[in-house]
Design an enzyme around this catalytic site. Structure first.
Site, PDB file in Angstrom:
ATOM      1  N   ARG A 182       0.777  -1.227   0.000  1.00  0.00           N
ATOM      2  CA  ARG A 182       0.000   0.000   0.000  1.00  0.00           C
ATOM      3  C   ARG A 182       0.818   1.291   0.000  1.00  0.00           C
ATOM      4  NH1 ARG A 182      -1.966   1.917   5.499  1.00  0.00           N
ATOM      5  NH2 ARG A 182      -0.657   0.901   7.039  1.00  0.00           N
ATOM      6  N   LYS A 186       1.462  -4.197   3.428  1.00  0.00           N
ATOM      7  CA  LYS A 186       2.663  -3.546   3.957  1.00  0.00           C
ATOM      8  C   LYS A 186       3.041  -2.347   3.098  1.00  0.00           C
ATOM      9  CE  LYS A 186       7.639  -4.351   4.758  1.00  0.00           C
ATOM     10  NZ  LYS A 186       7.692  -3.694   6.083  1.00  0.00           N
ATOM     11  N   HIS A 187       3.527  -1.263   3.751  1.00  0.00           N
ATOM     12  CA  HIS A 187       4.126  -0.140   3.027  1.00  0.00           C
ATOM     13  C   HIS A 187       5.498  -0.583   2.509  1.00  0.00           C
ATOM     14  CE1 HIS A 187       1.185   2.866   4.027  1.00  0.00           C
ATOM     15  NE2 HIS A 187       1.432   2.853   5.318  1.00  0.00           N
ATOM     16  N   VAL A 188       5.598  -0.879   1.234  1.00  0.00           N
ATOM     17  CA  VAL A 188       6.876  -1.334   0.679  1.00  0.00           C
ATOM     18  C   VAL A 188       6.832  -1.224  -0.838  1.00  0.00           C
ATOM     19  CG1 VAL A 188       6.232  -3.780   0.459  1.00  0.00           C
ATOM     20  CG2 VAL A 188       8.632  -3.160   0.870  1.00  0.00           C
TER      21      VAL A 188
END
Length: 411
Positions: A129, A189-191
């Site tokens: 995300r 996950k922010h990635v």
């Protein structure tokens, strides 16, 4: 007849004429009521007849429009620019339809080619995300969908320092951890985009969401200054230092107009870490160093390629309903019923993570920022047009798109 008699006779005639002229002829009370009732009835009949004619004209208009707008009742003012006499914005759904139609590309739309879900090698959605694109709302939708559609919900834990661009060994470790999750599952996950095939691992179903890059950078600017943000961060990590009051009081317009370094968006500049969110394309470009320079053509093309070849759906915050519809059509195993869930809880879901401390920003200042976001804006528009193509391919009648299949599965 004497003159006096003649004069008297004429005066009597004149008096009689005046009496008849101004005489009020009384009508029976019931006659007046009947006349009024007749007038009202005629008016109502004319109204109903006109309304019926208008409805029939609308039906004819719908039948004459060979598009998904007629099939779904999206005619008239529901589509931006439709029947207004104004030029179509290609970034609207109807604008994309008109552009594809005018350039002869409608017949080339193919659901299967636009459906990367079929490339997945496991029943697992990887939602890497992008921050400040409504991803908290999408996470809540996925959590509720996990109960409805019987899959497991996983999200990365909140971190003190969140790194979105990982080293080679960290990328492999992340891919391995996700691959070991039970199927079906969702992992969030922010990635940056992580290529599983690079490590000989099965490919997941990639999804993400984007937002107008100017609105997004403004949202992030005020999000990290919101009082509740620091309360939450301090509660999770007590040793975090509090920011300087002058930094907290800074407003975006002054920041831009004064040339503050925080709001100076220079071509090619590389800024690492979670503290800078000007590069939305970075989440799609990947972990390579070539993806880090801001607003460059190289990073833009890499990000476009990943979206086109890897992502099942990249939604658009400004096209929320279209996004939900496309997710439900192209990734049905996980998103079946998402529109029903959203419709039943829209008031609550739209308030998740909403920042009431964000003041309005003038279009003048936004225009200044836009000049330095050319590639980021192009990437956003690319994702939006692709979403519209997916929607049109899935909803337009078969006679409009030749050679397209309407069976949307993971195969």
């Amino acid at each position: 007849m004497s003159p006096n008699s003649e004069r008297s006779y004429k005066m009597k005639l004149r008096d009689m004429e005046n009496a008849f002229k101004y005489r009020r002829i009384p009508y029976p009370k019931r006659s007046v009521e009947l006349i009024a009732l007749l007038a009202i009835s005629c008016t109502f009949f004319l109204f109903m007849h006109t309304n019926k004619l208008n409805s029939r004209l609308k039906e004819m208009e719908v039948k004459l429009q060979p598009s998904e707008f007629s099939a779904l009742g999206l005619t008239g003012n529901h589509i931006s620019g439709h029947d207004t006499g104004k030029p179509e914005d290609i970034n609207t759904l109807h604008g994309t339809y008109q552009y594809l139609k005018s350039t002869g590309q409608m017949s080339a739309l193919n659901v299967r080619e636009l459906n990367n879900t079929r490339k997945a090698q496991m029943e697992l959605v990887f939602f890497n995300r992008v921050p400040k694109v409504g991803s908290q709302t999408f996470m809540e939708l996925l959590r509720r969908l996990s109960e409805r559609n019987n899959f497991q919900f996983h999200r990365d834990a909140v971190q003190k320092v969140e790194t979105i661009r990982l080293a080679e060994d960290q990328q492999q470790e992340l891919a391995e951890v996700i691959s070991e999750l039970p199927e079906p599952s969702v992992f969030i996950k922010h990635v940056c985009f992580t290529n599983f095939t690079k490590y000989s691992l099965p490919t997941p179903i990639y999804v993400n969401v984007v937002r107008d890059p100017i609105e997004r950078v403004i949202s992030w600017f005020y999000y990290v200054r919101a009082p509740w943000y620091f309360v939450e961060r301090k509660a999770a990590f007590p040793d975090l230092p509090l920011p300087h009051p002058a930094w907290l009081k800074k407003d975006f317009e002054t920041c831009v107009l004064s040339g503050d370094q925080e709001c100076t968006y220079t071509q090619g500049v590389t800024v690492e870490g979670i503290g800078d969110h000007r590069r939305q394309s970075l989440f799609f470009c990947g972990h390579d160093y070539e993806c880090t320079p801001f607003n460059t053509v190289g990073a833009l093309e890499r990000a476009k390629f990943a979206v086109e070849q890897q992502y099942a759906v990249v939604g658009v915050l400004e096209d929320f309903n279209t996004t939900l519809s496309v997710l439900e059509k192209y990734v049905p195993r996980f998103f079946q019923g998402v529109r029903d869930i959203y419709a039943s809880s829209a008031e609550y879901l739209t308030k998740i993570n909403k920042n009431n401390f964000k003041p309005p920003v003038s279009e003048q200042v936004k225009d200044i920022v836009r000049r330095n976001f050319t590639s980021e804006i192009e990437f956003y528009q690319f994702c939006r047009q692709r979403l519209h193509k997916q929607y049109l391919a899935a909803h337009l009648p078969q006679r409009i798109i030749t050679g397209a299949t309407h069976t949307l599965t993971g195969n």
